[in-house]
Write an enzyme that holds these catalytic residues in place. Structure first.
Site, PDB file in Angstrom:
ATOM      1  CB  SER A 122      -0.843   0.078   1.267  1.00 28.33           C
ATOM      2  OG  SER A 122      -1.592  -1.051   1.436  1.00 28.33           O
ATOM      3  CD  GLU A 155      -3.945   2.836  -6.307  1.00 27.92           C
ATOM      4  OE1 GLU A 155      -4.407   3.972  -6.241  1.00 27.92           O
ATOM      5  OE2 GLU A 155      -3.053   2.429  -5.529  1.00 27.92           O
ATOM      6  CG  ASN A 193      -3.813   5.328   0.231  1.00 26.55           C
ATOM      7  OD1 ASN A 193      -4.974   5.405   0.644  1.00 26.55           O
ATOM      8  ND2 ASN A 193      -3.072   4.259   0.395  1.00 26.55           N
TER       9      ASN A 193
HETATM   10  P1  NAD Z   1      -1.850  -9.817   7.109  1.00 29.63           P
HETATM   11  O1  NAD Z   1      -1.036  -9.570   8.319  1.00 29.63           O
HETATM   12  O2  NAD Z   1      -3.298 -10.114   7.245  1.00 29.63           O
HETATM   13  O3  NAD Z   1      -1.206 -11.066   6.321  1.00 29.63           O
HETATM   14  C1  NAD Z   1       0.151 -11.163   6.016  1.00 29.63           C
HETATM   15  C2  NAD Z   1       0.488 -12.646   5.890  1.00 29.63           C
HETATM   16  O4  NAD Z   1       1.807 -12.763   5.381  1.00 29.63           O
HETATM   17  C3  NAD Z   1       0.484 -13.401   7.222  1.00 29.63           C
HETATM   18  O5  NAD Z   1      -0.324 -14.555   7.108  1.00 29.63           O
HETATM   19  C4  NAD Z   1       1.958 -13.750   7.452  1.00 29.63           C
HETATM   20  O6  NAD Z   1       2.125 -15.000   8.130  1.00 29.63           O
HETATM   21  C5  NAD Z   1       2.490 -13.803   6.048  1.00 29.63           C
HETATM   22  N1  NAD Z   1       3.928 -13.554   5.933  1.00 29.63           N
HETATM   23  C6  NAD Z   1       4.674 -12.611   6.544  1.00 29.63           C
HETATM   24  N2  NAD Z   1       5.946 -12.656   6.112  1.00 29.63           N
HETATM   25  C7  NAD Z   1       5.993 -13.650   5.182  1.00 29.63           C
HETATM   26  C8  NAD Z   1       7.028 -14.175   4.370  1.00 29.63           C
HETATM   27  N3  NAD Z   1       8.272 -13.686   4.399  1.00 29.63           N
HETATM   28  N4  NAD Z   1       6.720 -15.184   3.526  1.00 29.63           N
HETATM   29  C9  NAD Z   1       5.475 -15.705   3.480  1.00 29.63           C
HETATM   30  N5  NAD Z   1       4.456 -15.240   4.238  1.00 29.63           N
HETATM   31  C10 NAD Z   1       4.718 -14.221   5.069  1.00 29.63           C
HETATM   32  O7  NAD Z   1      -1.588  -8.592   6.141  1.00 29.63           O
HETATM   33  P2  NAD Z   1      -2.553  -8.024   4.974  1.00 29.63           P
HETATM   34  O8  NAD Z   1      -3.486  -7.055   5.579  1.00 29.63           O
HETATM   35  O9  NAD Z   1      -3.061  -9.154   4.184  1.00 29.63           O
HETATM   36  O10 NAD Z   1      -1.497  -7.163   4.122  1.00 29.63           O
HETATM   37  C11 NAD Z   1      -0.577  -7.779   3.260  1.00 29.63           C
HETATM   38  C12 NAD Z   1       0.010  -6.736   2.331  1.00 29.63           C
HETATM   39  O11 NAD Z   1      -1.057  -6.096   1.617  1.00 29.63           O
HETATM   40  C13 NAD Z   1       0.781  -5.620   3.011  1.00 29.63           C
HETATM   41  O12 NAD Z   1       1.843  -5.238   2.188  1.00 29.63           O
HETATM   42  C14 NAD Z   1      -0.256  -4.506   3.112  1.00 29.63           C
HETATM   43  O13 NAD Z   1       0.338  -3.236   3.164  1.00 29.63           O
HETATM   44  C15 NAD Z   1      -1.006  -4.690   1.816  1.00 29.63           C
HETATM   45  N6  NAD Z   1      -2.389  -4.179   1.803  1.00 29.63           N
HETATM   46  C16 NAD Z   1      -3.204  -4.339   2.871  1.00 29.63           C
HETATM   47  C17 NAD Z   1      -4.502  -3.860   2.819  1.00 29.63           C
HETATM   48  C18 NAD Z   1      -5.448  -4.018   3.981  1.00 29.63           C
HETATM   49  O14 NAD Z   1      -6.419  -3.267   4.073  1.00 29.63           O
HETATM   50  N7  NAD Z   1      -5.231  -4.992   4.853  1.00 29.63           N
HETATM   51  C19 NAD Z   1      -4.958  -3.213   1.655  1.00 29.63           C
HETATM   52  C20 NAD Z   1      -4.098  -3.106   0.557  1.00 29.63           C
HETATM   53  C21 NAD Z   1      -2.819  -3.576   0.647  1.00 29.63           C
END
Ligand code: NAD
Length: 504
Positions: A122, A155, A193
């Site tokens: 993000s 995006e 954003n």
């Molecule tokens: P989350 O914490 O729900 O999930 C992340 C997952 O990644 C976890 O299950 C964790 O165990 C796993 N993980 C961490 N390091 C790892 C690695 N090295 N290899 C494999 N797995 C690994 O997070 P999320 O909310 O799903 O966000 C994930 C990404 O998406 C981030 O970069 C975040 O900025 C982006 N994002 C989030 C949102 C949101 O609203 N949650 C929206 C858009 C983008």
């Protein structure tokens, strides 16, 4: 790099985003293979997605057969090496640059020559993630929104070195899922954003300047501006722990661009722990059940609607106010003879209009004729306005049953400031070539839920009027925050739509 269709996708990270992306792809004929560093996370994700599909089947939105096919396409991977034959790998792991860089470096040793590596980040720079790779041209951003199946926007972010075929192939994949892809440059906040910075930051400035309390700003934004949520309701929902760091990082990312400058009050409230819904108090208080408690409204001056008024000034805004007064059955008198004087500011405040037009400030208030004359009227007093005159103006504005709000003096009152800032920022995003005009409008309506795309909104108001409001704001405040974008100024001066692309 060959430009084949993407049929097999590896997803790293089975959290909120990874599982949503996997669901969307598997539902749309794409094989999705899910991996997570936490072994159980993948099984949990598959169970959660299956439960969603089951509900869709119950509601008749999916057949049993479609569900079985989708389930077959959503596979678990126990090691990254299982992504060997994937056309694309999307990472949705923790938001840490070093983790994403290390992951992409490792993936480069696994996938085929023409496979794409995409990040769902993000806030991190795609260029910075790609810089760790031997072949940065195959790296791009694929930014989904939460919850992925329902938020129809994606995006597609081109890093500084991303190959055009890479973003083309990603765009084709997104289109195949039925989502709307927008191509975006790798700049802070990408598109959504960035475009979303004007609404909240301008609202915080209104609050900091003492123009109106949050509940008044929110009500005017909803009823006069057509927003689903007022800016303070939105800040409370997101939480200041999320919004303020985003505001600050985009502001610093653009080297302290004044249009993006956060108001100091936001950080102060964050420090105080007034985060919003999640802590039970933000700009509003919330009850045990999480419901917003309606704040007590400040006492209003009272008065009787007068039978005659004067309208100060010339030009279309003053004429619109005169037309409104006539439609209300009011006699229009010269300012010296009337009980009450109204002016129609455009980016100016009531005080400076009184001084410029030689009006008695004690009897003068401003009324917004650009926003909400039919739905919610906004009146502004000046520091010399007599309370009984403010009471009379409120009674007049509400006489036909239309709600009205009285605010303190403010250049462009309330909605003009909010919307001109939104249109100006969107114009600047177009000027900087971050995204195409149509994509900016699509992204803002789909990603932020604003009632109109900002460039089309500027067109509906009239680009020359938006320019006039911004110039008024710039003069009134001396703040470069309001300086009009070249994109807006040129199109306003040439009588063109704000959606007009640059030539060439
Ligand atoms: P989350 O914490 O729900 O999930 C992340 C997952 O990644 C976890 O299950 C964790 O165990 C796993 N993980 C961490 N390091 C790892 C690695 N090295 N290899 C494999 N797995 C690994 O997070 P999320 O909310 O799903 O966000 C994930 C990404 O998406 C981030 O970069 C975040 O900025 C982006 N994002 C989030 C949102 C949101 O609203 N949650 C929206 C858009 C983008």
């Amino acid at each position: 790099m060959t430009a084949g269709a993407i049929g097999k996708v590896g997803i790293v990270g089975a959290g909120a985003m990874g599982r949503g992306i996997a669901q969307l792809l598997a539902q749309n004929s794409v094989q999705a293979r899910l991996y997570d560093i936490e072994g159980e996370a993948v099984a949990a994700a598959r169970e959660a997605v299956t439960a969603i599909w089951r509900r869709l089947v119950e509601k008749g939105r999916m057949t049993e057969a479609q569900m079985a096919e989708a389930q077959g396409r959503l596979q678990a991977a126990s090691a990254l090496t299982e992504f060997k034959d994937c056309d694309l790998v999307i990472e949705a792991v923790v938001e840490k640059l070093e983790v994403k860089r290390a992951l992409f470096t490792e993936l480069e040793g696994v996938v085929a020559e023409d496979a794409i590596l995409a990040s769902n980040t993000s806030s991190l720079s795609i260029t910075a993630i790609a810089a760790a790779c031997a072949r940065p041209e195959r790296v791009a951003g694929l930014h989904f929104f939460n919850p992925v199946p329902l938020m129809k926007l994606v995006e597609i972010v081109a890093g500084e070195l991303s190959a055009p075929e890479v973003t083309e192939r990603l765009a084709a994949l997104v289109a195949a899922t039925g989502h709307r892809g927008v191509k975006v440059g790798d700049t802070p906040g990408f598109l959504v954003n960035h475009a979303g910075r004007a609404y909240g930051t301008e609202a915080l400035r209104l609050l900091q300047e003492g123009v109106a309390p949050p509940a008044a700003v929110d009500r005017v934004a909803r009823e006069a501006g057509g927003f689903r949520m007022g800016p303070f309701e939105l800040l409370d929902l997101t939480g200041l722990d999320v919004s303020i760091p985003v505001m600050e990082s985009i502001y610093h990312g653009f080297h302290e661009e004044p249009r993006l400058k956060p108001a100091e009050i936001g950080r102060r409230r964050l420090t105080a722990g007034l985060l919003g819904r999640k802590t039970g108090e933000g700009f509003y208080r919330y009850g045990e059940d999480g419901k917003k408690l309606e704040p007590a409204l400040p006492e209003e001056p009272s008065g009787k609607a007068p039978a005659n008024i004067a309208v100060g000034g010339e030009g279309w805004a003053a004429e619109a106010l005169r037309d409104w007064a006539r439609a209300q059955g009011l006699d229009l008198l010269p300012p010296g003879d009337a009980a009450l004087v109204l002016v129609a500011p455009l980016g100016e405040d009531v005080s400076s209009l009184c001084a410029r037009l030689g009006l008695d400030p004690r009897h003068t208030l401003g009324m917004d004729v650009v926003f909400g004359l039919e739905s919610h009227r906004t009146l502004a007093a000046n520091p010399a306005t007599l309370p009984e005159k403010a009471g009379e103006a409120l009674a007049l504005a509400r006489k036909d049953g239309t709600p009205a709000t009285l605010i303190e003096d403010s250049p462009g009152l309330l909605m003009q400031r909010l919307v001109a800032s939104i249109v100006n920022l969107a114009s600047e995003i177009a000027q900087l070539g971050i995204a195409a005009p149509d994509d900016i409008d699509a992204a803002v309506t789909l990603g932020l839920g604003y009632p109109h795309g900002p460039l089309a909104w500027g067109d509906a108001l009239g680009p020359e009027r938006v320019l006039e409001i911004l110039r008024g704001l710039e003069v009134a405040t001396g703040d470069p925050r309001y300086r009009p974008s070249l994109w807006l100024r040129r199109r306003a001066e040439l009588g063109l739509s704000l959606l007009t692309e640059a030539a060439g």
